[in-house]
Scaffold this active site. Structure first.
Site, PDB file in Angstrom:
ATOM      1  N   HIS A 162       0.831  -1.206   0.000  1.00 20.32           N
ATOM      2  CA  HIS A 162       0.000   0.000   0.000  1.00 20.32           C
ATOM      3  C   HIS A 162       0.866   1.256   0.000  1.00 20.32           C
ATOM      4  O   HIS A 162       0.642   2.193  -0.781  1.00 20.32           O
ATOM      5  CB  HIS A 162      -0.928  -0.012   1.222  1.00 20.32           C
ATOM      6  N   ARG A 268      -9.285   3.888  -7.931  1.00 23.16           N
ATOM      7  CA  ARG A 268      -9.589   3.047  -6.774  1.00 23.16           C
ATOM      8  C   ARG A 268     -10.612   3.780  -5.895  1.00 23.16           C
ATOM      9  O   ARG A 268     -10.247   4.675  -5.130  1.00 23.16           O
ATOM     10  CB  ARG A 268      -8.323   2.752  -5.971  1.00 23.16           C
ATOM     11  N   ARG A 324     -12.864   1.370 -10.777  1.00 22.90           N
ATOM     12  CA  ARG A 324     -13.000   0.074 -10.123  1.00 22.90           C
ATOM     13  C   ARG A 324     -14.006   0.185  -8.977  1.00 22.90           C
ATOM     14  O   ARG A 324     -13.861   1.038  -8.109  1.00 22.90           O
ATOM     15  CB  ARG A 324     -11.646  -0.404  -9.577  1.00 22.90           C
ATOM     16  N   GLU A 452      -7.180 -10.602 -12.128  1.00 19.56           N
ATOM     17  CA  GLU A 452      -6.174 -10.647 -11.066  1.00 19.56           C
ATOM     18  C   GLU A 452      -6.125 -11.999 -10.363  1.00 19.56           C
ATOM     19  O   GLU A 452      -5.435 -12.162  -9.362  1.00 19.56           O
ATOM     20  CB  GLU A 452      -6.439  -9.530 -10.048  1.00 19.56           C
ATOM     21  N   GLY A 473      -4.723  -6.839 -13.509  1.00 20.04           N
ATOM     22  CA  GLY A 473      -4.236  -6.319 -12.233  1.00 20.04           C
ATOM     23  C   GLY A 473      -3.053  -7.146 -11.786  1.00 20.04           C
ATOM     24  O   GLY A 473      -3.194  -8.071 -10.977  1.00 20.04           O
ATOM     25  N   THR A 474      -1.886  -6.832 -12.309  1.00 22.12           N
ATOM     26  CA  THR A 474      -0.733  -7.712 -12.129  1.00 22.12           C
ATOM     27  C   THR A 474      -0.162  -7.692 -10.715  1.00 22.12           C
ATOM     28  O   THR A 474       0.634  -8.577 -10.372  1.00 22.12           O
ATOM     29  CB  THR A 474       0.369  -7.372 -13.139  1.00 22.12           C
ATOM     30  N   ASN A 475      -0.526  -6.703  -9.892  1.00 20.86           N
ATOM     31  CA  ASN A 475      -0.076  -6.752  -8.495  1.00 20.86           C
ATOM     32  C   ASN A 475      -0.661  -7.993  -7.814  1.00 20.86           C
ATOM     33  O   ASN A 475       0.054  -8.812  -7.240  1.00 20.86           O
ATOM     34  CB  ASN A 475      -0.518  -5.502  -7.732  1.00 20.86           C
ATOM     35  N   ASP A 476      -1.996  -8.116  -7.867  1.00 18.06           N
ATOM     36  CA  ASP A 476      -2.648  -9.260  -7.237  1.00 18.06           C
ATOM     37  C   ASP A 476      -2.463 -10.538  -8.047  1.00 18.06           C
ATOM     38  O   ASP A 476      -2.377 -11.630  -7.480  1.00 18.06           O
ATOM     39  CB  ASP A 476      -4.148  -8.982  -7.042  1.00 18.06           C
ATOM     40  N   CYS A 538      -3.105  -2.468 -15.328  1.00 16.05           N
ATOM     41  CA  CYS A 538      -3.170  -1.367 -14.367  1.00 16.05           C
ATOM     42  C   CYS A 538      -2.348  -1.644 -13.110  1.00 16.05           C
ATOM     43  O   CYS A 538      -2.390  -0.872 -12.163  1.00 16.05           O
ATOM     44  CB  CYS A 538      -4.609  -1.052 -13.991  1.00 16.05           C
TER      45      CYS A 538
END
Length: 586
Positions: A162, A268, A324, A452, A473-476, A538
């Protein structure tokens, strides 16, 4: 006396040789030579070192002089180095004492007094002081303090935690995952290795290297040049993929537009609910025992949410804005202390015990895989309904006001099945029809999903029957595919990269063989059902040059990244296009 004055003939010869060498190598040269008995001897030549600003200027000048092509000029530049032109950096000549090193989560350098709470950061910053917000890890509740701070330092968290993601969006320096950092918020003591500091002591952080220093270290402010604008124009003329931004505040959106963003790829909405005037209504909604109570609280949030979207649509006039729907689990909006929870109970008109029981019921063992994303919309469709109405009413109001019509893209998060999308899309479409009937204005919009979860990529053909766009959503997707928490990876990822288990941190640069394969599979299977499906990314990989090169090979339509990473992404997408064209020609 200069060489030109002392030995004019030799100097003229040296200048001729310099010009010949620079023309031959098509680059600025670092020359070594000697002069003996009036005769010039050349010893060595190599490409000269240069700062980011100098590299930019030289590339433009050589292209304009015809020494190299525009494409060659673009390829010579390091997109990551552009950050030096957008953020303060440490003075290379300044003395410094390193306390510890964490992860370089967000570029830039900043000095300030240590503060251990977001409220304290806001208080001191309002009084004109520079502060560094020090936390174990940050959460949405800390947003106001992060805005106020000059920099952020956390003991835990990785490159997509975060703190890292929000700091990059704000353009704040951030060091995360500083494992040697410990502190006691009650006493105000801070411990870094064998150093004991106190709240109020001054430290300096370098978000480009992850280093933390004692005291104040002199910084150098960024300088922009005409060459920067020239390179950005050349990049825009060259690149295939569009570049959007991740933004949910008007300030971030304006910054991104100034940097050349072509829309918003991720808004977000959860960050919008933590303002003081909204969190009360949000918590009332969470504490409500039934849909009637939730709808009553949501009615208070609707005009606030509508104003949020009106501002973004106005700033992004005529450009796509991907919104989102509510993603995090509801317990993230609740306070942690008993006293604060009692205040929530009083505001909601329930007993403190009822509030405590409700909070306990909402708590989860693994929130990242819990009751969040589209699961909230399926369970509580009234939340989805309120947000959809706010989007369409805002779009109608902006259009009615004479501004260029916005292009809302409503994104359903964390969908794993087509049925989830079908249920949520029905609510969204119903509100679009209702608002159009009330306003007389029909808004063009898209409904899609954030890919994701591995299942979403594997079953993308089924999802594409409902979704008009995919945003990866490549972070998750990275943490669900690799089974690694992005918030905890900082504790051991360096050992993995040192051992070359992963060549680089997969949260920084995409794991092409694993996560990349899922992205490629999702894109191909989505297109097999809907040939015109819009495809973007994203996650924070959208601002990473190496990842952008991969996304070019997959054929994504756009990348989206933090506002301050937009210039680097514009250059990186152009470089990816040039390389792809060269490979095709071969």
């Amino acid at each position: 006396v200069s060489m030109e004055e002392a030995m004019p003939a030799v100097f003229a010869q040296l200048d001729t040789v310099r010009a010949q060498l620079e023309a031959h190598y098509a680059d600025m040269q670092d020359l070594e030579f000697t002069v003996q008995q009036g005769k010039l001897y050349m010893l060595q030549t190599r490409s000269g070192k240069r700062t980011a600003a100098a590299a930019l200027r030289m590339a433009v000048e050589m292209a304009e002089e015809g020494l190299i092509s525009r494409n060659e000029a673009l390829l010579r530049l390091d997109p990551v180095a552009l950050d030096q032109l957008l953020h303060p950096t440490l003075d290379p000549d300044a003395s410094r004492t390193v306390l510890t090193q964490g992860l370089p989560a967000s570029p830039g350098a900043a000095s300030g007094e240590i503060v251990l709470s977001a409220d304290r950061a806001e208080e001191l910053a309002a009084g004109g002081k520079q502060v560094i917000l020090v936390r174990l890890e940050t959460s949405p509740e800390d947003i106001h303090g992060m805005h106020a701070a000059a920099g952020i330092l956390t003991a835990r968290g990785g490159m997509t935690s975060h703190a890292a993601v929000v700091a990059r969006g704000m353009g704040r320096a951030c060091v995360s995952g500083a494992g040697d950092l410990r502190f006691d918020e009650t006493s105000g003591k801070v411990y870094i290795r064998d150093h004991e500091l106190s709240e109020g002591d001054i430290i300096t952080i370098d978000g480009g290297t992850g280093e933390v220093f004692s005291g104040s270290v002199k910084t150098v402010q960024p300088e922009m040049s005409g060459a920067f604008a020239t390179v950005m124009a050349w990049a825009d003329d060259t690149r295939r993929m569009a570049v959007r931004t991740n933004a949910e505040t008007p300030a971030d959106a304006r910054t991104a537009v100034d940097f050349g963003a072509e829309g918003i790829g991720l808004c977000r909405t959860e960050h919008m609910f933590f303002d003081v005037d909204r969190i009360i209504a949000m918590r009332e909604m969470i504490m409500a025992a039934d849909s009637v109570g939730r709808e009553s609280a949501l009615a208070k949030l609707l005009p606030m949410q509508r104003r949020d979207f009106e501002e973004l649509f106005t700033i992004m006039a005529g450009l796509p804005v991907t919104i989102r729907l509510l993603d995090p689990p509801l317990h993230e909006f609740l306070p942690h202390s008993a006293d604060e929870l009692a205040e929530v109970a009083a505001a909601a008109g329930i007993t403190a015990e009822t509030a405590r029981q409700r909070s306990l019921k909402l708590s989860e063992s693994n929130p990242m895989l819990g009751h969040r994303g589209c699961r909230l919309a399926v369970t509580y469709p009234e939340i989805c309904r309120m947000q959809a109405r706010a989007i369409f009413e805002a779009a109608s109001n902006v259009t009615k006001g004479g501004a260029e019509a916005p292009v809302p893209e409503v994104m359903i998060p964390l969908a794993a099945t087509a049925k989830e999308l079908e249920i949520c899309k029905a609510v969204i479409d119903q509100e679009a029809v209702a608002v159009a009937g009330e306003t007389g204005i029909s808004i063009d919009y898209l409904v899609g999903t954030m890919v994701e979860l591995p299942r979403a990529a594997v079953c993308a053909d089924g999802l594409a029957e409902q979704a008009e766009f995919f945003s990866f959503g490549t972070n998750d997707l990275t943490q669900t595919a690799l089974g690694i928490s992005r918030d905890d990876a900082g504790a051991f990822m360096h050992a993995y990269t040192d051992a070359e288990i992963y060549p680089v941190d997969p949260f920084v640069s995409i794991d092409v063989d694993g996560v990349g394969a899922l992205v490629k599979m999702g894109a191909e299977r989505g297109r097999s059902v809907r040939s015109d499906i819009k495809l973007g990314i994203c996650g924070e990989h959208g601002g990473d040059p190496a990842s952008i090169s991969f996304f070019e090979t997959v054929g994504l339509d756009y990348v989206s990244c933090s506002p301050y990473r937009v210039p680097a992404a514009r250059l990186a997408t152009a470089q990816a296009t040039i390389r792809a064209q060269a490979e095709t020609a071969d």
